[in-house]
Design a protein around this motif. Structure first.
Motif, PDB file in Angstrom:
ATOM      1  N   LEU A   2       1.390  -0.759   0.172  1.00  0.00           N
ATOM      2  CA  LEU A   2      -0.065  -0.138   0.179  1.00  0.00           C
ATOM      3  C   LEU A   2       0.644   1.407  -0.269  1.00  0.00           C
ATOM      4  N   LYS A   3       0.632   2.031  -0.565  1.00  0.00           N
ATOM      5  CA  LYS A   3       1.183   3.164  -1.104  1.00  0.00           C
ATOM      6  C   LYS A   3       0.185   4.819  -0.688  1.00  0.00           C
ATOM      7  N   LEU A   4       0.841   5.593  -0.191  1.00  0.00           N
ATOM      8  CA  LEU A   4       0.105   7.248   0.514  1.00  0.00           C
ATOM      9  C   LEU A   4       0.737   7.701  -0.892  1.00  0.00           C
ATOM     10  N   ARG A   5       0.047   8.304  -2.003  1.00  0.00           N
ATOM     11  CA  ARG A   5       0.251   9.195  -3.348  1.00  0.00           C
ATOM     12  C   ARG A   5      -0.824   8.839  -3.536  1.00  0.00           C
ATOM     13  N   LEU A   6      -0.274  10.630  -4.345  1.00  0.00           N
ATOM     14  CA  LEU A   6      -1.123  11.450  -5.283  1.00  0.00           C
ATOM     15  C   LEU A   6      -2.310  11.156  -6.481  1.00  0.00           C
ATOM     16  N   LYS A   7      -3.057  11.309  -6.377  1.00  0.00           N
ATOM     17  CA  LYS A   7      -4.088  11.362  -7.634  1.00  0.00           C
ATOM     18  C   LYS A   7      -4.366  12.785  -8.075  1.00  0.00           C
ATOM     19  N   ARG A   8      -4.383  12.904  -9.659  1.00  0.00           N
ATOM     20  CA  ARG A   8      -4.584  13.275 -10.417  1.00  0.00           C
ATOM     21  C   ARG A   8      -5.881  14.223 -10.759  1.00  0.00           C
ATOM     22  N   ASN A   9      -6.382  15.502  -9.930  1.00  0.00           N
ATOM     23  CA  ASN A   9      -6.915  15.786 -11.209  1.00  0.00           C
ATOM     24  C   ASN A   9      -7.813  16.693 -11.047  1.00  0.00           C
ATOM     25  N   GLY A  10      -8.323  17.595 -11.922  1.00  0.00           N
ATOM     26  CA  GLY A  10      -8.868  19.165 -12.580  1.00  0.00           C
ATOM     27  C   GLY A  10      -8.359  19.277 -13.850  1.00  0.00           C
ATOM     28  N   ARG A  11      -8.578  20.954 -14.252  1.00  0.00           N
ATOM     29  CA  ARG A  11      -8.208  20.840 -15.311  1.00  0.00           C
ATOM     30  C   ARG A  11      -6.907  20.914 -15.661  1.00  0.00           C
ATOM     31  N   TYR A  17      -4.618  17.993  -6.690  1.00  0.00           N
ATOM     32  CA  TYR A  17      -4.072  16.271  -6.187  1.00  0.00           C
ATOM     33  C   TYR A  17      -5.008  15.799  -5.318  1.00  0.00           C
ATOM     34  N   ARG A  18      -5.049  14.762  -4.597  1.00  0.00           N
ATOM     35  CA  ARG A  18      -5.561  13.737  -3.592  1.00  0.00           C
ATOM     36  C   ARG A  18      -4.803  13.470  -3.187  1.00  0.00           C
ATOM     37  N   ILE A  19      -4.580  13.234  -1.806  1.00  0.00           N
ATOM     38  CA  ILE A  19      -3.793  12.086  -1.723  1.00  0.00           C
ATOM     39  C   ILE A  19      -4.590  10.881  -0.569  1.00  0.00           C
ATOM     40  N   VAL A  20      -4.593   9.768  -2.255  1.00  0.00           N
ATOM     41  CA  VAL A  20      -4.991   8.176  -1.581  1.00  0.00           C
ATOM     42  C   VAL A  20      -4.488   7.639  -0.926  1.00  0.00           C
ATOM     43  N   VAL A  21      -5.147   6.525  -0.864  1.00  0.00           N
ATOM     44  CA  VAL A  21      -4.343   5.026  -0.525  1.00  0.00           C
ATOM     45  C   VAL A  21      -4.637   4.891  -1.380  1.00  0.00           C
ATOM     46  N   MET A  22      -3.580   3.389  -2.548  1.00  0.00           N
ATOM     47  CA  MET A  22      -3.512   2.543  -2.889  1.00  0.00           C
ATOM     48  C   MET A  22      -2.647   1.626  -3.359  1.00  0.00           C
ATOM     49  N   GLU A  23      -3.003   0.396  -3.829  1.00  0.00           N
ATOM     50  CA  GLU A  23      -1.636  -0.501  -4.343  1.00  0.00           C
ATOM     51  C   GLU A  23      -0.931  -0.073  -4.807  1.00  0.00           C
ATOM     52  N   ASN A  24       0.305  -0.403  -5.140  1.00  0.00           N
ATOM     53  CA  ASN A  24       1.385   0.182  -5.669  1.00  0.00           C
ATOM     54  C   ASN A  24       1.280  -0.002  -7.034  1.00  0.00           C
ATOM     55  N   THR A  25       0.740  -1.246  -7.412  1.00  0.00           N
ATOM     56  CA  THR A  25       0.633  -1.728  -8.784  1.00  0.00           C
ATOM     57  C   THR A  25      -0.695  -0.444  -9.809  1.00  0.00           C
ATOM     58  N   THR A  26      -1.831   0.002  -8.927  1.00  0.00           N
ATOM     59  CA  THR A  26      -2.380   0.292  -9.817  1.00  0.00           C
ATOM     60  C   THR A  26      -2.146   1.612 -10.592  1.00  0.00           C
ATOM     61  N   ARG A  27      -2.697   2.031 -11.342  1.00  0.00           N
ATOM     62  CA  ARG A  27      -2.444   3.264 -12.502  1.00  0.00           C
ATOM     63  C   ARG A  27      -3.195   4.163 -11.496  1.00  0.00           C
ATOM     64  N   ARG A  28      -1.863   5.603 -11.628  1.00  0.00           N
ATOM     65  CA  ARG A  28      -2.485   7.076 -11.126  1.00  0.00           C
ATOM     66  C   ARG A  28      -3.455   6.831 -10.960  1.00  0.00           C
ATOM     67  N   ASP A  29      -4.345   6.945 -11.779  1.00  0.00           N
ATOM     68  CA  ASP A  29      -5.749   7.592 -11.453  1.00  0.00           C
ATOM     69  C   ASP A  29      -6.807   6.709 -10.936  1.00  0.00           C
ATOM     70  N   GLU A  35      -9.323   7.987   0.350  1.00  0.00           N
ATOM     71  CA  GLU A  35      -9.109   9.337   0.122  1.00  0.00           C
ATOM     72  C   GLU A  35      -8.660  10.136   1.584  1.00  0.00           C
ATOM     73  N   VAL A  36      -7.753  10.669   1.731  1.00  0.00           N
ATOM     74  CA  VAL A  36      -7.377  10.567   3.279  1.00  0.00           C
ATOM     75  C   VAL A  36      -6.693  12.327   1.833  1.00  0.00           C
ATOM     76  N   GLY A  37      -6.333  13.088   1.633  1.00  0.00           N
ATOM     77  CA  GLY A  37      -6.647  14.627   2.045  1.00  0.00           C
ATOM     78  C   GLY A  37      -6.606  15.046   0.138  1.00  0.00           C
ATOM     79  N   TYR A  38      -6.354  16.395   0.521  1.00  0.00           N
ATOM     80  CA  TYR A  38      -6.117  16.925  -0.595  1.00  0.00           C
ATOM     81  C   TYR A  38      -5.424  18.557  -0.882  1.00  0.00           C
ATOM     82  N   TYR A  39      -4.705  18.414  -2.709  1.00  0.00           N
ATOM     83  CA  TYR A  39      -3.344  19.194  -2.215  1.00  0.00           C
ATOM     84  C   TYR A  39      -2.927  20.229  -3.184  1.00  0.00           C
ATOM     85  N   ASN A  40      -3.375  21.094  -3.057  1.00  0.00           N
ATOM     86  CA  ASN A  40      -3.645  22.148  -4.921  1.00  0.00           C
ATOM     87  C   ASN A  40      -2.240  23.209  -4.804  1.00  0.00           C
ATOM     88  N   PRO A  41      -1.474  22.825  -5.304  1.00  0.00           N
ATOM     89  CA  PRO A  41      -0.031  23.838  -5.243  1.00  0.00           C
ATOM     90  C   PRO A  41      -0.578  25.128  -6.155  1.00  0.00           C
TER      91      PRO A  41
END
Length: 79
Positions: A2-11, A17-29, A35-41
């Motif tokens: 399991l990884k805590l990683r970023l999932k891209r959304n937006g235009r 980005y949403r900070i999500v927990v997913m398996e490391n073999t799953t594609r990015r989106d 879902e454990v958080g949100y990040y807007n750079p």
């Protein structure tokens, strides 16, 4: 693993980005486990669910390098 990683959304050229927990073999989106958080750079805004993050870290989830630095900046991880 399991990884805590970023999932891209937006235009296009306006990432958010949403900070999500997913398996490391799953594609990015792909479908996350949780879902454990949100990040807007662009707006320099980040929101974290600290209880969920600590729970997943205790279950063995590993944060990616970028997520690690975001959590360290918000003082959720102390290292």
């Amino acid at each position: 693993m399991l990884k805590l990683r970023l999932k891209r959304n937006g235009r296009k050229r306006q990432p958010a980005y949403r900070i999500v927990v997913m398996e490391n073999t799953t594609r990015r989106d792909g479908r996350p486990i949780d879902e454990v958080g949100y990040y807007n750079p662009i707006a320099h805004k980040s929101v974290f669910d600290e209880e969920k993050i600590v729970k997943w870290l205790n279950c063995g989830a590993q944060p990616t390098e970028t997520v690690f630095h975001l959590l360290k900046k918000c003082k959720i991880i102390k290292e």
